[in-house]
Structure formats: C-alpha cells, structure tokens
Design a protein around this motif. Structure first.
Motif, PDB file in Angstrom:
ATOM      1  N   UNK A  64       0.816  -1.209   0.000  1.00 47.36           N
ATOM      2  CA  UNK A  64       0.000   0.000   0.000  1.00 47.36           C
ATOM      3  C   UNK A  64       0.854   1.266   0.000  1.00 47.36           C
ATOM      4  N   UNK A  65       1.899   1.283   0.807  1.00 48.03           N
ATOM      5  CA  UNK A  65       2.730   2.489   0.852  1.00 48.03           C
ATOM      6  C   UNK A  65       3.483   2.668  -0.467  1.00 48.03           C
ATOM      7  N   UNK A  66       3.827   1.586  -1.120  1.00 48.40           N
ATOM      8  CA  UNK A  66       4.475   1.689  -2.430  1.00 48.40           C
ATOM      9  C   UNK A  66       3.523   2.316  -3.440  1.00 48.40           C
ATOM     10  N   UNK A  67       2.267   1.865  -3.446  1.00 51.03           N
ATOM     11  CA  UNK A  67       1.272   2.407  -4.378  1.00 51.03           C
ATOM     12  C   UNK A  67       0.974   3.871  -4.077  1.00 51.03           C
ATOM     13  N   UNK A  68       0.827   4.207  -2.803  1.00 53.14           N
ATOM     14  CA  UNK A  68       0.535   5.592  -2.426  1.00 53.14           C
ATOM     15  C   UNK A  68       1.717   6.499  -2.765  1.00 53.14           C
ATOM     16  N   UNK A  69       2.930   6.022  -2.557  1.00 53.17           N
ATOM     17  CA  UNK A  69       4.112   6.816  -2.901  1.00 53.17           C
ATOM     18  C   UNK A  69       4.170   7.060  -4.404  1.00 53.17           C
ATOM     19  N   UNK A  70       3.857   6.047  -5.188  1.00 56.21           N
ATOM     20  CA  UNK A  70       3.852   6.202  -6.650  1.00 56.21           C
ATOM     21  C   UNK A  70       2.827   7.250  -7.069  1.00 56.21           C
ATOM     22  N   UNK A  71       1.635   7.184  -6.490  1.00 56.45           N
ATOM     23  CA  UNK A  71       0.580   8.145  -6.794  1.00 56.45           C
ATOM     24  C   UNK A  71       0.992   9.556  -6.384  1.00 56.45           C
TER      25      UNK A  71
ATOM     26  N   UNK B 282       0.304   9.391   2.485  1.00 59.28           N
ATOM     27  CA  UNK B 282       1.680   8.911   2.477  1.00 59.28           C
ATOM     28  C   UNK B 282       2.359   9.151   3.826  1.00 59.28           C
ATOM     29  N   UNK B 283       2.169  10.324   4.397  1.00 57.34           N
ATOM     30  CA  UNK B 283       2.774  10.617   5.695  1.00 57.34           C
ATOM     31  C   UNK B 283       2.187   9.741   6.797  1.00 57.34           C
ATOM     32  N   UNK B 284       0.885   9.488   6.741  1.00 56.04           N
ATOM     33  CA  UNK B 284       0.258   8.601   7.716  1.00 56.04           C
ATOM     34  C   UNK B 284       0.844   7.191   7.624  1.00 56.04           C
ATOM     35  N   UNK B 285       0.979   6.700   6.397  1.00 60.97           N
ATOM     36  CA  UNK B 285       1.533   5.356   6.215  1.00 60.97           C
ATOM     37  C   UNK B 285       2.997   5.288   6.639  1.00 60.97           C
TER      38      UNK B 285
END
Length: 99
Positions: free
Chosen positions: A22-29, A58-61
C-alpha cells in the motif's frame, strides 16, 4: 510456540506485506501528482486537493511503518544505479567524493 502466537505472527506478516504494498502504491501516486504539479502551468484545484490528500495518506503510512519498524524500498533503484548514487554513510570520503 503456541498455535495462537503462530497465527498472530502469520497475521502480522500478512498485514505488514499489505502495508508495504500500500505504501508503495501511495508513494507512486503521490510522486506522480507532484511531478504533474511541478510540470504543469495551471493546475485545476481538484488536482491540488488530490495531491494534498495523497501527501497526507503517504505521511500517515510512513508513521505506521515506523511504528511497526518495517523496511520497504519505495525509491527508484534503477534511477539510483543510473546516476551512480551511493548509500549514505558517515564517512567523510563517501559524502564529499562521488564515485
């Protein structure tokens, strides 16, 4: 180890893997929206709002990953290799003298 603790470890490992994905996907977005913001002349307000939401997610994750003490490589390793970046160390010769 008891059956309950094995099950807890399996659940923790599964949720940690999901969190990493999830953090990888959110970082990409988030990075895509940032690049769009930097390259665009005039952005609609909707995209600015989406960028702020992605940043907060992203910061939350990141805080959650830190709390769980996980490691995930969300950087671009191919880009780092192409630019010959090195891992940071505390050695003065590594900091001031590139490869």
């Amino acid at each position: 180890m008891t059956s309950a603790s094995k099950k807890e470890n399996q659940l923790k490992r599964r949720y940690d893997e999901e969190l990493t994905a999830l953090i990888t996907a959110v970082h990409q977005n988030y990075s895509t929206l940032l690049q769009l913001e930097q390259n665009a002349y005039d952005l609609p307000e909707d995209l600015l709002i989406l960028e702020k939401i992605a940043k907060v997610k992203y910061l939350f994750l990141l805080r959650e990953v830190k709390k769980r003490q996980l490691t995930a490589d969300i950087s671009a390793p191919k880009k780092a290799k192409a630019l010959k970046w090195r891992k940071r160390t505390n050695h003065a010769e590594d900091i001031f003298h590139p490869e």
